[in-house]
Structure formats: C-alpha cells, structure tokens
Design an enzyme around this catalytic site. Sequence first.
Site, PDB file in Angstrom:
ATOM      1  N   THR A   1      15.561  23.305 -19.018  1.00  0.00           N
ATOM      2  CA  THR A   1      15.039  24.448 -19.778  1.00  0.00           C
ATOM      3  C   THR A   1      15.700  25.764 -19.364  1.00  0.00           C
ATOM      4  O   THR A   1      15.534  26.774 -20.022  1.00  0.00           O
ATOM      5  CB  THR A   1      13.518  24.578 -19.581  1.00  0.00           C
ATOM      6  OG1 THR A   1      13.251  24.674 -18.170  1.00  0.00           O
ATOM      7  CG2 THR A   1      12.777  23.381 -20.146  1.00  0.00           C
TER       8      THR A   1
ATOM      9  N   TRP B   1      15.128  24.853 -11.584  1.00  0.00           N
ATOM     10  CA  TRP B   1      15.005  24.978 -13.044  1.00  0.00           C
ATOM     11  C   TRP B   1      15.491  26.291 -13.611  1.00  0.00           C
ATOM     12  O   TRP B   1      15.585  26.432 -14.822  1.00  0.00           O
ATOM     13  CB  TRP B   1      13.564  24.709 -13.473  1.00  0.00           C
ATOM     14  CG  TRP B   1      12.534  25.461 -12.681  1.00  0.00           C
ATOM     15  CD1 TRP B   1      12.247  25.299 -11.364  1.00  0.00           C
ATOM     16  CD2 TRP B   1      11.666  26.488 -13.158  1.00  0.00           C
ATOM     17  NE1 TRP B   1      11.251  26.160 -10.992  1.00  0.00           N
ATOM     18  CE2 TRP B   1      10.870  26.892 -12.062  1.00  0.00           C
ATOM     19  CE3 TRP B   1      11.467  27.094 -14.400  1.00  0.00           C
ATOM     20  CZ2 TRP B   1       9.900  27.899 -12.177  1.00  0.00           C
ATOM     21  CZ3 TRP B   1      10.495  28.086 -14.510  1.00  0.00           C
ATOM     22  CH2 TRP B   1       9.725  28.479 -13.410  1.00  0.00           C
TER      23      TRP B   1
ATOM     24  N   GLU C   1       6.457  19.595 -10.801  1.00  0.00           N
ATOM     25  CA  GLU C   1       5.113  19.047 -11.026  1.00  0.00           C
ATOM     26  C   GLU C   1       5.179  17.565 -11.340  1.00  0.00           C
ATOM     27  O   GLU C   1       4.254  16.994 -11.920  1.00  0.00           O
ATOM     28  CB  GLU C   1       4.413  19.797 -12.168  1.00  0.00           C
ATOM     29  CG  GLU C   1       3.847  21.141 -11.776  1.00  0.00           C
ATOM     30  CD  GLU C   1       4.895  22.180 -11.437  1.00  0.00           C
ATOM     31  OE1 GLU C   1       5.922  22.238 -12.136  1.00  0.00           O
ATOM     32  OE2 GLU C   1       4.701  22.925 -10.468  1.00  0.00           O
TER      33      GLU C   1
ATOM     34  N   ASP D   1       2.299  26.039  -4.776  1.00  0.00           N
ATOM     35  CA  ASP D   1       3.265  26.134  -5.873  1.00  0.00           C
ATOM     36  C   ASP D   1       3.940  27.503  -5.863  1.00  0.00           C
ATOM     37  O   ASP D   1       3.981  28.199  -6.871  1.00  0.00           O
ATOM     38  CB  ASP D   1       2.612  25.849  -7.242  1.00  0.00           C
ATOM     39  CG  ASP D   1       3.642  25.814  -8.375  1.00  0.00           C
ATOM     40  OD1 ASP D   1       4.848  25.967  -8.091  1.00  0.00           O
ATOM     41  OD2 ASP D   1       3.244  25.639  -9.530  1.00  0.00           O
TER      42      ASP D   1
ATOM     43  N   ARG E   1      15.584  28.806 -21.876  1.00  0.00           N
ATOM     44  CA  ARG E   1      15.787  30.193 -21.415  1.00  0.00           C
ATOM     45  C   ARG E   1      17.189  30.738 -21.654  1.00  0.00           C
ATOM     46  O   ARG E   1      17.401  31.932 -21.473  1.00  0.00           O
ATOM     47  CB  ARG E   1      15.446  30.320 -19.930  1.00  0.00           C
ATOM     48  CG  ARG E   1      13.967  30.436 -19.610  1.00  0.00           C
ATOM     49  CD  ARG E   1      13.299  29.098 -19.698  1.00  0.00           C
ATOM     50  NE  ARG E   1      11.861  29.118 -19.572  1.00  0.00           N
ATOM     51  CZ  ARG E   1      11.181  28.439 -18.634  1.00  0.00           C
ATOM     52  NH1 ARG E   1      11.801  27.753 -17.721  1.00  0.00           N
ATOM     53  NH2 ARG E   1       9.871  28.445 -18.641  1.00  0.00           N
TER      54      ARG E   1
ATOM     55  N   ASP F   1       7.184  28.408  -5.625  1.00  0.00           N
ATOM     56  CA  ASP F   1       8.570  28.120  -5.923  1.00  0.00           C
ATOM     57  C   ASP F   1       9.564  29.155  -5.394  1.00  0.00           C
ATOM     58  O   ASP F   1       9.257  30.336  -5.372  1.00  0.00           O
ATOM     59  CB  ASP F   1       8.632  28.321  -7.436  1.00  0.00           C
ATOM     60  CG  ASP F   1       9.111  27.185  -8.196  1.00  0.00           C
ATOM     61  OD1 ASP F   1       8.353  26.720  -9.030  1.00  0.00           O
ATOM     62  OD2 ASP F   1      10.251  26.809  -7.975  1.00  0.00           O
TER      63      ASP F   1
END
Lengths: 561, 140
Positions: free
Chosen positions: A182, A244, A200, A306, A137, A308
């Site tokens: 990433t 992340w 995950e 999930d 990214r 986040d």
Amino acid sequence: MTSKRAWSGGAVSTLLVLLFLGLAPAGAQNAGSTRLHNVDANDWPMYHRTYDSHRFSPLAQINKSNVKDLSVAWVHQPGAVVQGLESTPLVVDGVLYYIGSYNRVFALDGATGREIWHYFAKLDPVVNTLFFQPYNRGVAVGHGKVIFGTLDGRVIALDMKTGKELWAVTVLNTKKCSCNFTGAPLIVRDKVILGQTSGELPIQGKIFALKVANGEKAWEFNTIKNDQKSWGGDSGKFGGGGGWMTGSYDPALNLVYWGTANPAPDYDWGQARPGDNLYTSSVLALNPDNGDLKWYFQEVPHDDWDYDAGLGESLVLDRDGKKLLVHQNKSGFVFVYDRTNGKIQNVWPMNHVYNWVQRVDPKTGELIGRNPPRLGKPAFICPWIAGGRSWNSGSYSPKTGLWYNTAMEVCEEVTVEKQTPVTEPAAGLFFGGDQVAKHPPGGEAYGHLDARDPVTGERKWSVNFKYPPIGSVLSTAGGLVVHGDVEGVVRAYDAESGEELWHFRTGSGHRGGPISYSVNGKQYIAVPSGLGSLVLGLYPALWPEVADFPPGGALFVFTLK
Amino acid sequence: MIGPSHPARPRVPGARGDRAVRLAWLVLLLATSMMAPPAAAQGMRQPPPLPTEPPFNLSDPTVVQAGQSLFRQTCTGYCHGAEGRLSRAPALRGREFETRYLYQRIAYGFPPMPAFQTLLTPEDIWKLVAYIKSLQGAKE
C-alpha cells in the site's frame, strides 16, 4: 617530467576509455534516476519529493503576499472513493501521476488536468478479503517507468509515456498471507525498493528490492530476525513487522533508511513473543545494492502498544557538521540519529499527552518507566493505537529550518486478549486485544500542527484542531505551509508565524499529501482530498459526528489567477 | 436444440424450488454489484451456497461469548467500534438485523469491509452473528 606527462596522458586515455566503456552505459542506464538525484525545482518526482524526505518545494511564485489569490485550476476525480484518497501525486516534466483506491493510476497534463492515460489494475478478488485495502499511498517514477505495488501483492511497471504495462511480478502470496503493498516504492539507481504490510498479521514481513529493468528480485530483507533470543519459541514465525511506508536515501553514504512495523500480535498477553522482537519497530540503514544491514536502532524494543517505526518520513539533514536522520516513531517520540552509525543524538516528544513511558532517555533512546497493557484489567494508554501521529508526513523547510508536523493527543482503553494465530487457509488478523478511544485525563482529545526545530523539538508555533489531523504537510520557498484537515478544509499558513493566509473547502477531509510543481513557468499546488483511512474508524467513539463526515476522492489543483 | 428442454437438473438440497428465496438472492446480488465500485465488481467471487441453519442456538451464552471474542479479534476498534458502538462502519449496537442478512454481510463483505468467507469457518461466522444479535437489545 616527460615520462610523468606520458603517464598522465596514458591515465587520461585510460579514463576516457573507461568512461566510454563502463560509465557511459551505466550513465545511460541511470538516465531516469539522474532526475531523482538532482531534482528539478519544477518537479515532485518521488513520494517525499527528494531522497532527504523534506517534502519541501523550492518554488516561490505562490507566496505569502499573493496566496490569497489562489484559485482552482482544475479538479480530477479518481472515480473510486472507498477509503478516500490517501496518496501523494508526483510530477515530472509537467505530467502529474497519481494513484487512487483499487490501484487506479492516472497520468494528467499538470497544467490542465487533461488525462494522458489511465491504468486500472485488474485485481485478484482476494483483495476484498483484506484488512489493508483498497487504498494506496503513491507510485514511483524513474527510468521512463511508473512503478507501484498492488493490493494483491504484485509490483507493476508502466510505460511513463503511454501507461502500457511493461512488467508485472508477483512478490507476495496474498491469498495465503493476507498481506500486500500500500506504500509508495522508492527508486534507487537501478532498483525499486518497497515494503509489505504485515504488522497485524501472523507472518514475517519483508522489504524488497526489484530490478527496475524487469522486476526481477534483487534482494529481500526479513524484518523478523532469525534469533531465539529475539523471538522465543516459535513466536518469530508469526512476528509481523514489515515496512509499509516509504524510506529515504543518502546517496553520499549509499544508505537507504527504512522504518519497520510493529510485531504481531500487537498486544502481548504474556509470553506471546518473548524477547526484544528484532527488527520490528526499528529504523534500518540498508545498502540499496544488496540489502545488507549497515546499522539499526530499535526505537521500541518488545513493542507493547503498536508503536510502529514504519510510518512517516526519515528526514536526512546536516547540521553543525553532523549528518543527521530525524525519524518520528508512532509513539510520538522523535528520534534524532547520527545517520552514519545510528548513534542517538537526541529524543524529544512531539506529543503533550503520553503515559506509555515516563520518558525516553535523550542520550541513549532507552524507554524509561514502561506502561504496557496486560491481560486482565483494561489499561488506559496514551497515545492511542493510531499513534501520536499516523503515517502522514511532516515537511521540513531548509529556508526556515523548521519541521512542520502534526500530532494527535488522544488516549485509549486497551483490553488484551489471548489469541491463537490463524494461518490457514489464510492469515487472519492478529491483534491480541482490542481498544477504544478515550479523551486524555482532564481534557478533550485534540490535534495540532506545529512548527518545530527538528533536532531540539523547540516549538515556534502551533495551530490546534478539534479533530486530530491525518493529512501530510507541504512547505514551500514561498514561505508557505499547506495542510488539509479532517473536516475538508485546506489551508495555507505563514511558515514563520503560523498565521492563516488562505483556505479552501474541498468538501471531504484530507489524508493524502499536498505537493507543488511548475509547468511552463506557472506554479501549482495539488491537494488530494477525500476522507477515508482505517484510523478514521477510531474517531466516532469520541466524536460520533465523524461517522457521517462525507467520504470522497478528488485531486484539487490550485494556481494564481 | 441448444439446451435440455426437460428440467433434469438435480435438486439443490434445501432450495426446494423456493422461487422467492432465489429471487431475493438475485436482487441482493444485483444490488451488491451495482453498489460496489468497478474494480471490486471485477473481483466478485462466485457466491458460495446459501448458509444453512446455524449449527447451534444463537442465544446460547457460550456461543455469544465466543462470538464476542471473535468480534474483538477481527478488528472492532478500527471498524464497528468496541462492543458494536458507533464507528466509521455502521454501529451494530441496539439495532435489529435479520439473521441471514448478517451472515451474508460477514461472509461477502462490502467495501471496505473485508469478506470473511475464506478467513472464518461458517461456525465462526454464526458465532459472530450470535454476538451481533445479542447487541440488539443494548440501550447504550
């Protein structure tokens, strides 16, 4: 009087000596970071442009009245298009830096697109076995370096001028953890901060700070708290988390705000991870000097969906004398904090369709009426696992006071399944279930781009999309909002009214971040185009035609004729 | 003399000098390396030995069920879709695949599909093959 004057004179001398001996070398050392504290209007020197994560360009040469005359100045192609082009380019002193799939980094002349240098990371073959790959990214720039995290768990610093490798350090044992980097790093003074993937995976995800000078680790923060109350049994060993995406920074408070990812397994079949699972799905306020936790707020205690907190921007903004932090959770709820202490100021929903909770208390942030998927009967949940919004960012314009942000109104059917964590010979995916996208009750799934008050959530305008958008947003002092859709059309809107003023078909969908910068007095808008992303794999269940939407990877740069 | 002129190499069990198989292997490897992007090509592993025959009957319902469970756990939603329905990755439902091809594709991957050879045992890969083959008769 005389003595006082003498004392004053002495103090001044002492100060001068101190300045010379102490602060001057520090200043020289931080020369690269000054550009990050006082960002030049022509530049875009970090992932969200400024530490406050506004993604706003103060340039106004391209504006509402002339944007219709925008045309392509140049195009650059990164050459590897697997999973598209997900990054946000950076610009410093007229040089554009960006990264494509497989950690291919380029430095280009911002005015012409001519390549100055490129660096293609030599990646360990383990990359081909990972879930989170081969996208990246963004890079960070500062102190004369271009710094990025790699798909095989390293952090690499390049000479900004030549692209030559200055240092490369291995931070993660990717062969064992199946985890990597990433997201774009954030440079804060003499350190570079970045978080790993792990939500995950049956591992413990961390946030790291390395010394910009040599890559030496300065500190790390484990997002899995060592606490039996928070993680019953040995569940914490496999707790996932991590951070992340890129955080923000308040220099006055000297706090870095970083969101953390979800716990693993994503779904709980019952007693999979007893406790609230700190510090997953939380916002952390960390001291960038040593990684000390100043405050935290767990947006989703014991996350069952999930949802986040590790994605998107943490907007730093001041209003009515209050120092605020606006952070969107993946659930689609926007949490507004007092950023000095983490106290909730408001919580509002960006999404129209949700059933994972009945509501979130806007005074305390408490989740009321939880609706978790459980073992047995498949559960119908909104929003879907991709979130009310994915990791793409909105943009805040201090000129209009509005936050331009996207949403996905999509539901899912979740089947929870008991799973044994696999850690040998390498960590295997640890979802604890499966899901398939569904239309919301009584209507079609869709997405929208909204102009909202970031604190109250009040909506000023909306534009709807058949396919929920997953690209980041840019706003400018020229009164423009720039955003690309999944079908490959980038548009400029009137920031006040949402009226479409310009569009261009780039030929492949948008997942990255558009930016604006200026070289030699000429303003440019750079738009990464190239469809990819794991999230896109969820679309064809609802829209089969998306399976055939062309992947791609190209950086389009526009200017006035 | 640069190398042995006499073919003294040990015979690979199961290979039996089958030139057609070896040729097919070469073609497959060549095709994969040509299609893979450069960075991935740099990272190509040495191919592991050809998979042997499955250790169980691929149409055994318990094997198929174990494969379905593994399939769900290895990210169907993001990749091949629930029960192999259409997704961004190729749909697997209602399609015929050659058994050995399925095994190889799972083991070696194909960007962005991960290579599962180090993550799953050969038995687990065969279970996945069994499940995917069970989908070939599915109508919807």
